[in-house]
Design a protein around this motif. Structure first.
Motif, PDB file in Angstrom:
ATOM      1  N   THR A 171       4.650   4.120 -44.581  1.00 55.72           N
ATOM      2  CA  THR A 171       5.834   4.798 -45.096  1.00 55.72           C
ATOM      3  C   THR A 171       5.590   5.251 -46.526  1.00 55.72           C
ATOM      4  O   THR A 171       4.892   4.575 -47.288  1.00 55.72           O
ATOM      5  N   PRO A 172       6.151   6.395 -46.905  1.00 55.07           N
ATOM      6  CA  PRO A 172       6.058   6.842 -48.289  1.00 55.07           C
ATOM      7  C   PRO A 172       7.178   6.235 -49.125  1.00 55.07           C
ATOM      8  O   PRO A 172       8.054   5.526 -48.611  1.00 55.07           O
ATOM      9  N   ASP A 173       7.156   6.539 -50.404  1.00 58.63           N
ATOM     10  CA  ASP A 173       8.269   6.204 -51.290  1.00 58.63           C
ATOM     11  C   ASP A 173       9.210   7.391 -51.454  1.00 58.63           C
ATOM     12  O   ASP A 173      10.411   7.222 -51.649  1.00 58.63           O
ATOM     13  N   ALA A 211      14.072   9.344 -50.203  1.00 60.15           N
ATOM     14  CA  ALA A 211      13.436   8.383 -51.089  1.00 60.15           C
ATOM     15  C   ALA A 211      13.985   6.981 -50.870  1.00 60.15           C
ATOM     16  O   ALA A 211      15.110   6.795 -50.395  1.00 60.15           O
ATOM     17  N   THR A 212      13.155   6.008 -51.235  1.00 59.83           N
ATOM     18  CA  THR A 212      13.645   4.634 -51.281  1.00 59.83           C
ATOM     19  C   THR A 212      14.545   4.458 -52.507  1.00 59.83           C
ATOM     20  O   THR A 212      14.497   5.250 -53.461  1.00 59.83           O
ATOM     21  N   GLU A 213      15.331   3.414 -52.492  1.00 60.75           N
ATOM     22  CA  GLU A 213      16.192   3.133 -53.644  1.00 60.75           C
ATOM     23  C   GLU A 213      15.362   2.927 -54.904  1.00 60.75           C
ATOM     24  O   GLU A 213      15.712   3.393 -55.990  1.00 60.75           O
ATOM     25  N   ASN A 214      14.220   2.253 -54.758  1.00 61.71           N
ATOM     26  CA  ASN A 214      13.361   1.999 -55.910  1.00 61.71           C
ATOM     27  C   ASN A 214      12.810   3.299 -56.490  1.00 61.71           C
ATOM     28  O   ASN A 214      12.884   3.544 -57.696  1.00 61.71           O
ATOM     29  N   ASN A 226      17.390   7.347 -39.671  1.00 66.93           N
ATOM     30  CA  ASN A 226      16.230   7.610 -38.821  1.00 66.93           C
ATOM     31  C   ASN A 226      14.924   7.691 -39.603  1.00 66.93           C
ATOM     32  O   ASN A 226      13.942   8.259 -39.107  1.00 66.93           O
ATOM     33  N   SER A 227      14.890   7.093 -40.798  1.00 69.32           N
ATOM     34  CA  SER A 227      13.674   7.162 -41.607  1.00 69.32           C
ATOM     35  C   SER A 227      13.551   5.925 -42.481  1.00 69.32           C
ATOM     36  O   SER A 227      14.387   5.021 -42.435  1.00 69.32           O
ATOM     37  N   PHE A 228      12.535   5.931 -43.329  1.00 67.66           N
ATOM     38  CA  PHE A 228      12.298   4.873 -44.293  1.00 67.66           C
ATOM     39  C   PHE A 228      13.286   4.907 -45.446  1.00 67.66           C
ATOM     40  O   PHE A 228      13.403   3.946 -46.214  1.00 67.66           O
ATOM     41  N   ALA A 229      13.997   6.020 -45.618  1.00 67.98           N
ATOM     42  CA  ALA A 229      14.699   6.329 -46.868  1.00 67.98           C
ATOM     43  C   ALA A 229      16.016   5.585 -47.012  1.00 67.98           C
ATOM     44  O   ALA A 229      16.673   5.212 -46.032  1.00 67.98           O
ATOM     45  N   ASP A 230      16.405   5.416 -48.268  1.00 61.73           N
ATOM     46  CA  ASP A 230      17.714   4.864 -48.614  1.00 61.73           C
ATOM     47  C   ASP A 230      18.669   5.940 -49.122  1.00 61.73           C
ATOM     48  O   ASP A 230      19.884   5.747 -49.125  1.00 61.73           O
ATOM     49  N   THR A 231      18.102   7.063 -49.566  1.00 62.10           N
ATOM     50  CA  THR A 231      18.934   8.099 -50.180  1.00 62.10           C
ATOM     51  C   THR A 231      18.287   9.464 -49.977  1.00 62.10           C
ATOM     52  O   THR A 231      17.068   9.561 -49.754  1.00 62.10           O
ATOM     53  N   VAL A 232      19.115  10.521 -50.053  1.00 55.10           N
ATOM     54  CA  VAL A 232      18.668  11.886 -49.753  1.00 55.10           C
ATOM     55  C   VAL A 232      19.297  12.855 -50.747  1.00 55.10           C
ATOM     56  O   VAL A 232      20.479  12.727 -51.084  1.00 55.10           O
ATOM     57  N   PHE A 233      18.509  13.823 -51.197  1.00 56.70           N
ATOM     58  CA  PHE A 233      19.037  14.957 -51.956  1.00 56.70           C
ATOM     59  C   PHE A 233      18.771  16.208 -51.131  1.00 56.70           C
ATOM     60  O   PHE A 233      17.633  16.472 -50.739  1.00 56.70           O
ATOM     61  N   LEU A 234      19.799  17.016 -50.874  1.00 57.62           N
ATOM     62  CA  LEU A 234      19.682  18.207 -50.051  1.00 57.62           C
ATOM     63  C   LEU A 234      19.372  19.422 -50.925  1.00 57.62           C
ATOM     64  O   LEU A 234      19.992  19.626 -51.969  1.00 57.62           O
ATOM     65  N   THR A 235      18.418  20.232 -50.472  1.00 62.38           N
ATOM     66  CA  THR A 235      17.981  21.432 -51.175  1.00 62.38           C
ATOM     67  C   THR A 235      18.089  22.635 -50.234  1.00 62.38           C
ATOM     68  O   THR A 235      18.534  22.503 -49.089  1.00 62.38           O
ATOM     69  N   VAL A 284       3.860   6.834 -53.383  1.00 64.99           N
ATOM     70  CA  VAL A 284       3.320   7.701 -52.341  1.00 64.99           C
ATOM     71  C   VAL A 284       4.359   8.774 -52.025  1.00 64.99           C
ATOM     72  O   VAL A 284       5.502   8.457 -51.683  1.00 64.99           O
ATOM     73  N   VAL A 285       3.951  10.037 -52.152  1.00 60.95           N
ATOM     74  CA  VAL A 285       4.837  11.165 -51.878  1.00 60.95           C
ATOM     75  C   VAL A 285       4.245  11.968 -50.726  1.00 60.95           C
ATOM     76  O   VAL A 285       3.161  12.532 -50.846  1.00 60.95           O
ATOM     77  N   PHE A 286       4.950  12.012 -49.605  1.00 57.92           N
ATOM     78  CA  PHE A 286       4.496  12.793 -48.458  1.00 57.92           C
ATOM     79  C   PHE A 286       5.252  14.113 -48.409  1.00 57.92           C
ATOM     80  O   PHE A 286       6.488  14.138 -48.540  1.00 57.92           O
ATOM     81  N   ASP A 287       4.503  15.184 -48.210  1.00 53.37           N
ATOM     82  CA  ASP A 287       5.074  16.503 -47.989  1.00 53.37           C
ATOM     83  C   ASP A 287       5.065  16.759 -46.487  1.00 53.37           C
ATOM     84  O   ASP A 287       4.032  17.060 -45.906  1.00 53.37           O
ATOM     85  N   GLU A 288       6.234  16.607 -45.872  1.00 46.71           N
ATOM     86  CA  GLU A 288       6.362  16.865 -44.428  1.00 46.71           C
ATOM     87  C   GLU A 288       7.225  18.106 -44.188  1.00 46.71           C
ATOM     88  O   GLU A 288       7.940  18.200 -43.187  1.00 46.71           O
TER      89      GLU A 288
END
Length: 391
Positions: free
Chosen positions: A235-237, A256-259, A84-93, A211-215
């Motif tokens: 979209t951010p990176d 984040a994107t894969e790149n 549901n986003s631009f991202a390819d990968t996620v780290f949970l905090t 580009v880093v978005f703080d949402e």
């Protein structure tokens, strides 16, 4: 004598024992209408039955195993976020602050692995709030955040808010990343225009900066779209989210994107608790609810209803209020009277609101607040404003 709870908060003299929907009940039994939602955290209100069920079911099975092992609940939430986003990968905090720390590390590690270890500068903006860790306060650059804490993490440069010419003058092929909130929360519900965000994206692309978005505050449906940057079509990176993603359970994430994530291999980052089964079970249910187009359509309808009432309030009390700010159900009243006085007057009406910078009070209700509670909130705001004009 110092109290047993470290006195770093200027707390209101209120203690709540129970919450349901948009309402909180004190230990003495008084009911308060909550327009703060734990500072945009309780996205679905208090004690939402679906979240209670998700947490209870998971609590009866497995609480914690650590990231030494596969965690199916973590995989489910990560898949929902990626899908549901631009991202390819996620780290949970566990929090937005932890997400900010990883976003900073990720941006700098990206350039290190590209053979440019000197490319560490991150451009940030006046009024920003990215958390209270040493890295996050250095990113804010504000004296009230950094005073007394010794040498700051280097490599941050603070720019004027919303000034594209200032960004154009500062950005270069030495810039690692630009980090910003599409809508500043603590800074006073200040919304960056679509044109600004598009211009920022173009400038970053010209020099290769991330580009880093703080949402953390404006994401997860708060703006009327799943993420606030979607309004601008950019979209951010890298993106940080937290608060609403857990619906009240401590949870955060870096998307984040894969790149952009290419420098983060095994051993480059970790968390003992991050992505635990309890948090992820709740977060997955939040995502399933909030990503429903019908749910987001209702957020926008409620936001329109609430904003219309707030505009009328401003017109009725021009000596108290200056204007309405924000997007979706991330709204602010710019005040003429001291915002602390208005928050206190709201307490008198058993109404909870949240102060912010620039003499603003934040209105951050549950995204599923009933229309009747919006009407009641407006009536209580009206009575609070009236009490100030008579005092």
């Amino acid at each position: 004598m110092i109290p047993s709870v470290l006195p770093t908060y200027n707390r209101a003299p209120l203690a709540f024992a129970k919450g349901e929907g948009s309402w909180l009940t004190t230990v003495e039994g008084a009911r308060y209408l909550d327009l703060g939602a734990g500072i945009a955290v309780n996205a679905l209100g208090h004690a939402h039955p679906d979240l209670v069920a998700a947490l209870t079911a998971q609590a009866g099975q497995l609480w914690h195993v650590s990231n030494l092992y596969q965690i199916p609940q973590q995989q489910k939430l990560a898949d929902l976020l990626v899908d549901n986003s631009f991202a390819d990968t996620v780290f949970l905090t566990n929090s937005g602050t932890e997400a900010a720390e990883l976003a900073i590390k990720m941006a700098r590690k990206y350039w290190y692995d590209k053979g440019q270890p000197e490319r560490i500068e991150i451009l940030t903006f006046e009024g920003a709030f990215h958390g209270r860790s040493t890295g996050a306060i250095a990113a804010s650059g504000a004296e009230k955040m950094v005073k007394g804490y010794g040498p700051l993490m280097p490599g941050f440069k603070t720019l004027p808010f919303g000034d594209l010419d200032a960004l154009r003058a500062a950005i270069s092929d030495k810039t690692a990343a630009v980090m910003l909130e599409p809508i500043q929360g603590e800074g006073g519900i200040r919304v960056l225009s679509d044109a600004y965000l598009k211009g920022l994206r173009d400038l970053c692309d010209e020099v290769g900066a991330l580009v880093v978005f703080d949402e953390v505050q404006c994401g997860v449906g708060r703006s009327g779209k799943l993420f606030a940057h979607e309004w601008a079509g950019v979209t951010p990176d890298i993106m940080m989210v937290a608060k609403g993603i857990g619906g009240g359970f401590p949870l955060g994430a870096v998307l984040a994107t894969e790149n952009a994530a290419s420098g983060m291999g095994a051993g480059t980052h970790g968390s003992t608790y991050g992505g635990n089964p309890l948090g992820c079970a709740v977060g997955a249910r939040v995502m399933e609810i909030v990503t429903d187009p019908a749910f987001l359509a209702e957020v926008n309808r409620k936001a329109s209803l609430f904003r219309q009432g707030l505009e009328g309030l401003v017109a009725s009390y021009p000596e108290v209020f200056e204007g309405v700010r924000g997007t979706g159900l991330m709204l602010g009243l710019k005040c003429k009277a001291p915002n602390a006085d208005i928050v206190a007057a709201n307490y008198g009406e058993h109404l909870l609101t949240v102060p912010a910078a620039d003499n603003v009070i934040r209105l951050l209700p549950a995204l599923n607040i009933p229309d009747a509670d919006i009407t009641e909130a407006l009536a209580r705001l009206d009575r609070a404003a009236s009490s100030l004009t008579l005092s």
